[in-house]
Design an enzyme around this catalytic site. Sequence first.
Site, PDB file in Angstrom:
ATOM      1  N   HIS A   1     -14.448 -13.308 -46.342  1.00  0.00           N
ATOM      2  CA  HIS A   1     -15.256 -11.954 -45.372  1.00  0.00           C
ATOM      3  C   HIS A   1     -16.169 -11.160 -46.574  1.00  0.00           C
ATOM      4  CE1 HIS A   1     -11.996 -12.939 -42.201  1.00  0.00           C
ATOM      5  NE2 HIS A   1     -12.806 -11.910 -41.774  1.00  0.00           N
TER       6      HIS A   1
ATOM      7  N   GLU B   1      -1.577   4.940  -5.274  1.00  0.00           N
ATOM      8  CA  GLU B   1      -2.897   4.246  -4.755  1.00  0.00           C
ATOM      9  C   GLU B   1      -3.555   5.025  -3.774  1.00  0.00           C
ATOM     10  OE1 GLU B   1      -3.712   0.044  -2.020  1.00  0.00           O
ATOM     11  OE2 GLU B   1      -2.483   2.017  -1.897  1.00  0.00           O
ATOM     12  N   HIS B   2      -3.591   6.528  -2.810  1.00  0.00           N
ATOM     13  CA  HIS B   2      -4.106   7.179  -1.983  1.00  0.00           C
ATOM     14  C   HIS B   2      -3.060   7.911  -2.582  1.00  0.00           C
ATOM     15  CE1 HIS B   2      -4.757   3.126   0.221  1.00  0.00           C
ATOM     16  NE2 HIS B   2      -5.750   3.195   0.378  1.00  0.00           N
TER      17      HIS B   2
ATOM     18  N   THR C   1       0.503  -1.003  -0.227  1.00  0.00           N
ATOM     19  CA  THR C   1      -0.345   0.381   0.116  1.00  0.00           C
ATOM     20  C   THR C   1       0.852   1.898   0.228  1.00  0.00           C
ATOM     21  OG1 THR C   1      -2.053   0.922   1.257  1.00  0.00           O
ATOM     22  CG2 THR C   1      -0.436   0.486   2.703  1.00  0.00           C
TER      23      THR C   1
ATOM     24  N   GLN D   1      -0.893   4.445   6.751  1.00  0.00           N
ATOM     25  CA  GLN D   1      -0.954   4.042   5.688  1.00  0.00           C
ATOM     26  C   GLN D   1       0.744   3.033   5.724  1.00  0.00           C
ATOM     27  OE1 GLN D   1      -3.100   2.941   3.550  1.00  0.00           O
ATOM     28  NE2 GLN D   1      -3.963   3.968   4.128  1.00  0.00           N
TER      29      GLN D   1
ATOM     30  N   GLU E   1      -7.960  -6.022 -47.253  1.00  0.00           N
ATOM     31  CA  GLU E   1      -7.556  -7.230 -46.236  1.00  0.00           C
ATOM     32  C   GLU E   1      -6.660  -8.455 -46.556  1.00  0.00           C
ATOM     33  OE1 GLU E   1      -9.180  -6.719 -42.586  1.00  0.00           O
ATOM     34  OE2 GLU E   1      -8.911  -4.774 -41.638  1.00  0.00           O
TER      35      GLU E   1
ATOM     36  N   ASP F   1     -10.537   3.594   4.003  1.00  0.00           N
ATOM     37  CA  ASP F   1     -10.654   3.179   4.151  1.00  0.00           C
ATOM     38  C   ASP F   1     -11.960   1.973   5.148  1.00  0.00           C
ATOM     39  OD1 ASP F   1      -8.188   2.268   3.398  1.00  0.00           O
ATOM     40  OD2 ASP F   1      -6.707   2.997   5.624  1.00  0.00           O
TER      41      ASP F   1
ATOM     42  N   HIS G   1       0.968  -0.896   7.728  1.00  0.00           N
ATOM     43  CA  HIS G   1      -0.237  -1.727   7.388  1.00  0.00           C
ATOM     44  C   HIS G   1       1.532  -2.867   7.305  1.00  0.00           C
ATOM     45  CE1 HIS G   1      -4.133  -1.358   5.991  1.00  0.00           C
ATOM     46  NE2 HIS G   1      -3.808  -0.221   5.614  1.00  0.00           N
TER      47      HIS G   1
END
Length: 456
Positions: free
Chosen positions: A431, A338-339, A246, A268, A426, A372, A271
């Site tokens: 097709h 992340e944050h 984190t 943070q 192509e 959170d 963690h």
Amino acid sequence: MISRIDLRGDALPEGPALRSLLPRADFDVSAALEKVRPICEDVHHRGDAALIDFAEKFDGVRLESVRVPAAALAEALEGLDPEIRAALEESIRRVRTVHRAQRRTNHTTQVAPGGTVTEKWVPVQRVGLYAPGGRSVYPSSVIMDAVPAQEAGVESIALASPAQKPAFDGDPAGGLPHPTILAACALLGVDEVYAAGGATAVAMFAYGTESCPPADMVTGPGNIWVAAAKRYFTGKIGIDAEAGPTEIAILADDTADPVHVAADLISQAEHDPLAGAVLVTDSEALAEAVERELKPQVEASKHTAERIAPALAGRQSAIVLVDGIEDGLKVVDAYGAEHLEVMTADAAALADRVKNAGAIFVGPWSPVSLGDYAAGSNHVLPTGGCACHSSGLSVQSFLRGIHIVDYSRDALADVAHTVITLAEAEDLPAHGAAIKARFAGGEPKTWGEWKVPGGK
């Protein structure tokens, strides 16, 4: 306690050159991949027996069964502290409110008279959710995983979390995931729960075992072994992301309160010793004040200080000094946190200009801790700079968009020449032949002879 990176004085480099100057944890998923490979394949070949053996090896408990009995879920909820139950229920309510608004509706576009394309949204049929165990217990991750899956309409939801060692002889919770995890599952109505952790849980969902049918997708945060297992199974099952440690970045000027900034960096760092905590500021006075605040706040954190101190001192954390907030904005976009907290004058306007972040928290009263647990936002977010290309977990994560094409004869006739021309360009004549066959009244004609009756 935390290092400094001084980017003042010279013009900031661009792109990768700027990213290379910023702090980031060492997180080698490739090396871990080789270690989880045999674990995953053992689960593939031995199923529940392998899960039981690995629980004994990694979690220190010998399981009788991998599947958690329904009675254990009910007992965990009954024994839950009323205050914790009320907090979980409020978190569920807020997260459900936000994610319910993310539901997608089918949309039909008329491309031409008689020709429509409808995009319909179909949920994944079965998902496996992961709630980490170990240093901390994360019932909040159960909520963040389960609610968007439920709001997306996923029919079959299972959850895995590591078995816990017995706290004492005869402990009824021994061999089961943490009781607060089980209680959160019960509150959410998730009744298919397994005592499996790390790579073994991902392998269980990917391959299926005697107890657990295979899943189409696995989501949820975890350690490096979970990330490596997700990488191993990419292509076989869907995953949300390879989550790394984190991280928080704070963009702040001299209006920010250093007490708040230090507290949020620490929150943070708590963690994991590899957690990243980064302050980007143009105020040297704020940087010095935050440095003074860190030590006493870390000491006050008691038993989690053993994780916080190395996280703040590690190469993944730093105070980054810049010449101005405009440069600070460039730095946080390069970092892709992340944050990201924005604590500046006119924070809302500045936050609106941020391009790369998992989630943005505006001003002094929107700390990451709120996100959170109870902001209503999701806390399963991209890490390691992946916010430049990936989003956090949402209802959309569990939905698949399917296009339904519905053209009439006249609508196809009107566009047939375009299709045939592009097929010829192509060098894919079959097709074009598939279009001709619908109008030729038999065998497709040659390219030069063919024309749509009534068409352009």
